[in-house]
Design a protein around this motif. Structure first.
Motif, short mmCIF file in Angstrom:
data_model
loop_
_atom_site.label_atom_id
_atom_site.label_comp_id
_atom_site.label_asym_id
_atom_site.label_seq_id
_atom_site.Cartn_x
_atom_site.Cartn_y
_atom_site.Cartn_z
N VAL A 1 0.84 -1.20 0.00
CA VAL A 1 0.00 0.00 0.00
C VAL A 1 0.87 1.26 0.00
O VAL A 1 0.58 2.24 -0.69
CB VAL A 1 -1.00 -0.02 1.18
CG1 VAL A 1 -1.79 1.27 1.27
CG2 VAL A 1 -1.94 -1.22 1.06
N LEU A 2 1.97 1.23 0.74
CA LEU A 2 2.90 2.36 0.73
C LEU A 2 3.45 2.57 -0.69
O LEU A 2 3.49 3.69 -1.19
CB LEU A 2 4.05 2.09 1.71
CG LEU A 2 5.12 3.17 1.84
CD1 LEU A 2 5.73 3.12 3.23
CD2 LEU A 2 6.21 3.04 0.81
N ILE A 3 3.84 1.49 -1.36
CA ILE A 3 4.38 1.60 -2.72
C ILE A 3 3.31 2.12 -3.67
O ILE A 3 3.60 2.95 -4.55
CB ILE A 3 4.97 0.25 -3.17
CG1 ILE A 3 6.21 -0.07 -2.32
CG2 ILE A 3 5.30 0.26 -4.66
CD1 ILE A 3 6.65 -1.53 -2.38
N ALA A 4 2.07 1.71 -3.48
CA ALA A 4 0.97 2.23 -4.30
C ALA A 4 0.80 3.73 -4.08
O ALA A 4 0.50 4.47 -5.03
CB ALA A 4 -0.33 1.48 -3.98
N ALA A 5 1.00 4.20 -2.85
CA ALA A 5 0.90 5.64 -2.58
C ALA A 5 2.03 6.40 -3.28
O ALA A 5 1.80 7.47 -3.85
CB ALA A 5 0.94 5.89 -1.07
N VAL A 6 3.24 5.85 -3.26
CA VAL A 6 4.35 6.48 -3.97
C VAL A 6 4.07 6.47 -5.47
O VAL A 6 4.29 7.47 -6.16
CB VAL A 6 5.69 5.77 -3.64
CG1 VAL A 6 6.82 6.31 -4.52
CG2 VAL A 6 6.03 5.93 -2.16
N ASP A 7 3.55 5.37 -5.97
CA ASP A 7 3.18 5.26 -7.38
C ASP A 7 2.21 6.39 -7.74
O ASP A 7 2.38 7.08 -8.76
CB ASP A 7 2.55 3.90 -7.65
CG ASP A 7 2.18 3.65 -9.10
OD1 ASP A 7 2.59 4.42 -10.00
OD2 ASP A 7 1.48 2.65 -9.35
N ALA A 8 1.20 6.62 -6.91
CA ALA A 8 0.22 7.68 -7.17
C ALA A 8 0.90 9.05 -7.20
O ALA A 8 0.58 9.89 -8.06
CB ALA A 8 -0.89 7.65 -6.13
N GLN A 9 1.85 9.28 -6.30
CA GLN A 9 2.57 10.56 -6.30
C GLN A 9 3.37 10.73 -7.58
O GLN A 9 3.38 11.81 -8.18
CB GLN A 9 3.51 10.64 -5.10
CG GLN A 9 2.82 10.82 -3.77
CD GLN A 9 3.85 10.94 -2.66
OE1 GLN A 9 4.60 10.01 -2.39
NE2 GLN A 9 3.89 12.12 -2.04
N LEU A 10 4.04 9.67 -8.01
CA LEU A 10 4.85 9.74 -9.23
C LEU A 10 3.97 9.90 -10.46
O LEU A 10 4.31 10.66 -11.38
CB LEU A 10 5.74 8.50 -9.34
CG LEU A 10 6.77 8.33 -8.23
CD1 LEU A 10 7.52 7.02 -8.39
CD2 LEU A 10 7.73 9.51 -8.15
N GLN A 11 2.84 9.22 -10.49
CA GLN A 11 1.91 9.35 -11.62
C GLN A 11 1.35 10.78 -11.69
O GLN A 11 1.15 11.32 -12.78
CB GLN A 11 0.76 8.33 -11.53
CG GLN A 11 1.20 6.89 -11.68
CD GLN A 11 1.75 6.52 -13.04
OE1 GLN A 11 1.64 7.27 -14.03
NE2 GLN A 11 2.38 5.37 -13.12
#
Length: 177
Positions: free
Chosen positions: A50-60
């Motif tokens: 879930v943390l990685i998904a949050a970083v993914d959202a920030q990068l997207q």
């Protein structure tokens, strides 16, 4: 730190501990630290996925932005990954992941170096990022060639973000305490 701390402890960790955890998942990147530390401080994540998904959202979000400073920040984060096959690789995780790409005939090494240069000339400010995951050098080089030939910088940013997050998920599985 050779393993990740329990994800529930991150909101109470020091900046140095948070940066180390991010560096284990991704690559050492001060712009990623600046982008992500406020979220890590204010959110308790149920898992590293879930943390990685949050970083993914920030990068997207950076990738979708029309602001030059967001594009520059994203480029800096993506360029924290070492060039494939490069001898000088800072993170221990990347050294292990790229080990098979650094071996082999000099002609293959040179071809990979040439592709890295061609990629960076085709996509100024970007570095080719891919989840190697044991794939042989010819498969990686074929993927790089296809991405260069596609000539789509927007697609490249999204593929690089996806690869970064795939790498982070794999690392989280291997490093989670």
């Amino acid at each position: 730190m050779t393993s990740l701390p329990p994800v529930s402890t991150l909101p109470h960790a020091s900046d140095a501990e948070l940066q180390t955890a991010l560096d284990l998942l991704f690559e050492p990147s001060p712009p990623l630290h600046a982008l992500t530390l406020p979220v890590l401080r204010s959110t308790t994540f149920p898992s590293y996925a879930v943390l990685i998904a949050a970083v993914d959202a920030q990068l997207q979000a950076l990738a979708a932005s029309n602001r030059p400073e967001d594009t520059a920040t994203l480029s800096e984060i993506l360029c924290s990954h070492p060039r494939l096959g490069e001898n000088k690789v800072d993170s221990a995780q990347s050294r292990k992941e790229q080990a098979q790409l650094q071996q082999g005939a000099e002609a293959e090494k040179q071809a990979l170096a040439d592709l890295n240069k061609e990629y960076e000339d085709a996509f100024p400010g970007l570095r080719y990022v891919v989840f190697v995951n044991g794939r042989p050098r010819p498969a990686i080089m074929q993927n790089m060639r296809a991405r260069i030939d596609r000539a789509d910088v927007t697609a490249e940013r999204h593929e690089a973000i996806q690869a970064m997050c795939d790498i982070a998920r794999d690392r989280a599985t291997k490093l989670h305490a």
